[in-house]
Scaffold this motif. Structure first.
Motif, PDB file in Angstrom:
ATOM      1  N   VAL A 107       0.838  -1.209   0.000  1.00 66.98           N
ATOM      2  CA  VAL A 107       0.000   0.000   0.000  1.00 66.98           C
ATOM      3  C   VAL A 107       0.870   1.256   0.000  1.00 66.98           C
ATOM      4  O   VAL A 107       0.582   2.227  -0.702  1.00 66.98           O
ATOM      5  CB  VAL A 107      -0.981  -0.001   1.191  1.00 66.98           C
ATOM      6  CG1 VAL A 107      -1.694   1.332   1.302  1.00 66.98           C
ATOM      7  CG2 VAL A 107      -1.996  -1.125   1.025  1.00 66.98           C
ATOM      8  N   SER A 108       1.958   1.225   0.756  1.00 62.18           N
ATOM      9  CA  SER A 108       2.876   2.377   0.737  1.00 62.18           C
ATOM     10  C   SER A 108       3.365   2.629  -0.678  1.00 62.18           C
ATOM     11  O   SER A 108       3.402   3.774  -1.146  1.00 62.18           O
ATOM     12  CB  SER A 108       4.086   2.118   1.641  1.00 62.18           C
ATOM     13  OG  SER A 108       3.686   1.642   2.885  1.00 62.18           O
ATOM     14  N   ILE A 109       3.742   1.564  -1.361  1.00 62.32           N
ATOM     15  CA  ILE A 109       4.267   1.711  -2.725  1.00 62.32           C
ATOM     16  C   ILE A 109       3.181   2.241  -3.664  1.00 62.32           C
ATOM     17  O   ILE A 109       3.396   3.194  -4.412  1.00 62.32           O
ATOM     18  CB  ILE A 109       4.813   0.352  -3.242  1.00 62.32           C
ATOM     19  CG1 ILE A 109       6.046  -0.049  -2.428  1.00 62.32           C
ATOM     20  CG2 ILE A 109       5.148   0.432  -4.732  1.00 62.32           C
ATOM     21  CD1 ILE A 109       6.541  -1.454  -2.684  1.00 62.32           C
ATOM     22  N   ILE A 110       1.982   1.647  -3.575  1.00 61.67           N
ATOM     23  CA  ILE A 110       0.899   2.076  -4.472  1.00 61.67           C
ATOM     24  C   ILE A 110       0.555   3.548  -4.223  1.00 61.67           C
ATOM     25  O   ILE A 110       0.427   4.338  -5.157  1.00 61.67           O
ATOM     26  CB  ILE A 110      -0.369   1.205  -4.271  1.00 61.67           C
ATOM     27  CG1 ILE A 110      -0.097  -0.226  -4.728  1.00 61.67           C
ATOM     28  CG2 ILE A 110      -1.544   1.786  -5.046  1.00 61.67           C
ATOM     29  CD1 ILE A 110      -1.233  -1.184  -4.400  1.00 61.67           C
ATOM     30  N   MET A 111       0.402   3.915  -2.935  1.00 60.29           N
ATOM     31  CA  MET A 111       0.025   5.302  -2.626  1.00 60.29           C
ATOM     32  C   MET A 111       1.096   6.258  -3.143  1.00 60.29           C
ATOM     33  O   MET A 111       0.793   7.321  -3.671  1.00 60.29           O
ATOM     34  CB  MET A 111      -0.160   5.507  -1.118  1.00 60.29           C
ATOM     35  CG  MET A 111      -1.325   4.767  -0.497  1.00 60.29           C
ATOM     36  SD  MET A 111      -2.911   5.076  -1.295  1.00 60.29           S
ATOM     37  CE  MET A 111      -3.329   6.687  -0.649  1.00 60.29           C
ATOM     38  N   TYR A 112       2.359   5.869  -2.985  1.00 60.90           N
ATOM     39  CA  TYR A 112       3.412   6.786  -3.408  1.00 60.90           C
ATOM     40  C   TYR A 112       3.457   6.921  -4.920  1.00 60.90           C
ATOM     41  O   TYR A 112       3.595   8.020  -5.447  1.00 60.90           O
ATOM     42  CB  TYR A 112       4.781   6.347  -2.863  1.00 60.90           C
ATOM     43  CG  TYR A 112       5.756   7.482  -2.959  1.00 60.90           C
ATOM     44  CD1 TYR A 112       5.698   8.530  -2.051  1.00 60.90           C
ATOM     45  CD2 TYR A 112       6.680   7.545  -4.002  1.00 60.90           C
ATOM     46  CE1 TYR A 112       6.539   9.623  -2.170  1.00 60.90           C
ATOM     47  CE2 TYR A 112       7.524   8.641  -4.128  1.00 60.90           C
ATOM     48  CZ  TYR A 112       7.452   9.676  -3.202  1.00 60.90           C
ATOM     49  OH  TYR A 112       8.278  10.761  -3.333  1.00 60.90           O
ATOM     50  N   LEU A 113       3.292   5.792  -5.620  1.00 55.72           N
ATOM     51  CA  LEU A 113       3.329   5.860  -7.078  1.00 55.72           C
ATOM     52  C   LEU A 113       2.121   6.622  -7.622  1.00 55.72           C
ATOM     53  O   LEU A 113       2.215   7.374  -8.575  1.00 55.72           O
ATOM     54  CB  LEU A 113       3.358   4.444  -7.675  1.00 55.72           C
ATOM     55  CG  LEU A 113       4.648   3.648  -7.446  1.00 55.72           C
ATOM     56  CD1 LEU A 113       4.546   2.272  -8.074  1.00 55.72           C
ATOM     57  CD2 LEU A 113       5.861   4.404  -7.994  1.00 55.72           C
ATOM     58  N   LYS A 114       0.977   6.416  -6.973  1.00 52.81           N
ATOM     59  CA  LYS A 114      -0.256   6.993  -7.497  1.00 52.81           C
ATOM     60  C   LYS A 114      -0.415   8.471  -7.108  1.00 52.81           C
ATOM     61  O   LYS A 114      -0.848   9.282  -7.908  1.00 52.81           O
ATOM     62  CB  LYS A 114      -1.437   6.199  -6.920  1.00 52.81           C
ATOM     63  CG  LYS A 114      -2.604   6.057  -7.889  1.00 52.81           C
ATOM     64  CD  LYS A 114      -3.619   5.056  -7.357  1.00 52.81           C
ATOM     65  CE  LYS A 114      -4.999   5.414  -7.866  1.00 52.81           C
ATOM     66  NZ  LYS A 114      -6.054   4.698  -7.162  1.00 52.81           N
ATOM     67  N   TYR A 115      -0.083   8.806  -5.861  1.00 48.91           N
ATOM     68  CA  TYR A 115      -0.374  10.161  -5.371  1.00 48.91           C
ATOM     69  C   TYR A 115       0.860  10.919  -4.900  1.00 48.91           C
ATOM     70  O   TYR A 115       0.746  12.044  -4.459  1.00 48.91           O
ATOM     71  CB  TYR A 115      -1.366  10.101  -4.206  1.00 48.91           C
ATOM     72  CG  TYR A 115      -2.658   9.386  -4.504  1.00 48.91           C
ATOM     73  CD1 TYR A 115      -3.653   9.991  -5.265  1.00 48.91           C
ATOM     74  CD2 TYR A 115      -2.880   8.102  -4.019  1.00 48.91           C
ATOM     75  CE1 TYR A 115      -4.830   9.333  -5.531  1.00 48.91           C
ATOM     76  CE2 TYR A 115      -4.071   7.431  -4.277  1.00 48.91           C
ATOM     77  CZ  TYR A 115      -5.046   8.061  -5.037  1.00 48.91           C
ATOM     78  OH  TYR A 115      -6.209   7.404  -5.295  1.00 48.91           O
TER      79      TYR A 115
END
Lengths: 395, 112
Positions: free
Chosen positions: A241-249
């Protein structure tokens, strides 16, 4: 002392230890939810959490346990320890459900629903999955493998929550008239973090204890593997989730990261004893990713869930149960089809029965606070006790 | 007597306080406030959804001073609170009719 009584004692101790860890999830849920709601509703959330533990456990003692298991009995450990361990789970089912309707659901009707849930609905689900199984021999008989309750506990709580949200509606002002989503931010991130990490610790008893016995070399290994895999899924849920949130937002939203960890933990709960030590990385990562997408999915449907319980518990309860069929199918007692059937049978029963009971309660005592009560905050209106009453710090 | 109210960026509080103390100002009242001017708000992210925070945190400093100190104090605050970027704040000056020190009952300039 003979060997038999030593294992009896050790398993009793183990069950009580696991029970304590599971009950430790009560303050976990309480702090998580208290942090995610606005300060005007904190006392009400904590009151619900306290009452739910009490009435659910009481209802299970008086009625539910007999429906689930027939009677008090166990040969391998003290039957009282066997009861206490099962009782610890009951509050979790309703904890999952109460968080998602916070800030607008009233304490008393919710508590009444808790009694029905803990006395009848949940025990019937336990009966057909872990208990005396009244469906045995019928076409509905379940062959689902669900060690600690991805479906039996997490999805069940999730389905009840979905029913409750459909009955009760979204918080006032959450969605504007022109269709936009209005964010209502959390009031206390340290509490959210404390609560989520307490839940994580409690999970070791939740899943580890569900192995049932630790008093042999094989069982001790099974318990340790279960706890190892449980932890791994939480780690990978948070990391993905950390990775997804950082890549996305380009931002690290901690409330989402913690929900991702919990999503991974729910996903692993169906079969933490079945996997090698690397499979849980994938199961937890998928679980975490599902949380990110489910949160905005439910928001688009105008299903207002302030704490993300649907995304964490319902979505991942389903995913975790499927994962057993995908990664641990042995073509004999565990099959993907058997897992899917379990998800459907339990899901339909949990959702429909919860919806009917909530609908009836709502007709007699409205579940939803009035507009004025909601705007004022439930702390003052329902509890007469504000969580943060001082104007500023007192000297 | 004049009251000087200065709305400044929070991280500038120490600088402003130090500069005023050096100039011999013996007291001030500070409060957390929120507001916006031309700077407007900014957007934040919560659980995948963006939202606009209209009100930005600021610090309000209030001091009551003698009439002839006004220009000096304004320039001290302006110098010490300035970053040159939008949102540095504003200074308001108004007249004060009466001041009383609660402990001693002294009035006006003696009470400042």
């Amino acid at each position: 002392m003979e060997l038999g009584s030593i294992s009896y004692i050790i398993d009793t101790l183990f069950a009580i230890f696991a029970m304590v860890l599971i009950i430790f999830m009560v303050p976990g849920f309480a702090m998580l939810e208290a942090g995610l709601v606005r300060t005007k509703n904190v006392t009400a959330v904590l009151t619900i959490n306290t009452l739910i533990y009490c009435v659910a456990s009481m209802a299970f003692l008086l009625v539910g346990y007999s429906i689930a298991f027939g009677d008090f009995g166990s040969d391998s450990m003290s039957k009282w320890a066997a009861f206490l361990f099962q009782m610890a789970f009951v509050g979790k089912v309703v904890n999952i459900m109460s968080g998602g309707v916070s800030e607008r659901a009233k304490v008393i009707p919710l508590t009444i629903f808790t009694v029905v849930m803990a006395a009848i609905i949940y025990p019937l689900i336990v009966n057909v999955s872990w208990g005396s199984n009244f469906l045995e021999g019928t076409f509905l008989e379940l062959s689902m493998y669900d060690l600690a309750g991805s479906t039996v506990i997490h999805s069940t709580g999730g389905w009840a929550l979905l029913a409750a949200i459909l009955v009760i509606g979204a918080r006032h002002g959450r969605y504007t008239k022109d269709g936009a989503i209005r964010v209502i931010p959390a009031s206390n991130i340290p509490l959210v973090t404390l609560g989520a990490l307490i839940l994580w610790i409690g999970w070791f008893g939740f899943n580890g204890g569900s192995v049932g016995s630790i008093a042999s070399k094989e069982n001790a290994d099974a318990v340790a593997l279960t706890i190892l895999n449980t932890n791994t899924a939480g780690l990978s849920g948070a990391i993905i989730v950390s990775i997804i949130m950082y890549l996305k937002y380009k931002k690290l939203d901690l409330t989402m990261i913690l929900n991702g960890a919990l999503g991974g933990l729910v996903a692993i709960t169906a079969g933490p004893d079945l996997y090698d030590i690397h499979t849980p990385i994938l199961i937890g990562a998928i679980g975490g990713a599902l949380v990110v997408f489910a949160v905005s999915f439910f928001d688009r449907l105008r299903i207002d869930d302030p704490v993300g319980a649907l995304s964490v518990h319902l979505v991942n309860g389903i995913w975790g149960t499927l994962a057993v069929g995908i990664f641990a199918s042995n073509g004999d007692s565990i099959t993907l089809l058997g897992q899917i059937k379990g998800i459907f049978v339990v899901g339909i029963f949990a959702f429909v029965s919860s919806y009917i009971v909530l609908f009836i309660i709502n007709k007699i005592i409205p579940l939803r606070a009035s507009h004025d009560e909601e705007v004022q905050g439930l702390d003052v209106e329902e509890c007469g006790l504000e969580a943060y009453p001082e104007f500023k710090r007192a000297f | 007597m004049k009251r000087v109210e200065a709305i400044i960026k929070p991280f500038k509080l120490e600088d402003v306080k130090d500069a005023l103390s050096e100039a011999g100002i013996t007291g001030m009242t500070v409060s957390d406030v929120k507001g916006y001017g031309r700077q407007q708000g900014h957007s934040e992210l919560y659980r995948g959804a963006e939202y606009v925070v209209d009100f930005l945190p600021k610090i309000k400093i209030e001091l009551v001073i003698a009439d002839d100190e006004v220009d000096n104090i304004i320039s001290i605050i302006t110098d010490s609170a300035k970053t040159g970027k939008i949102g540095d704040g504003k200074i308001f000056v108004s007249s004060v009719e009466k001041v009383v020190r609660i402990r001693t009952g002294e009035e006006d300039e003696e009470a400042i």
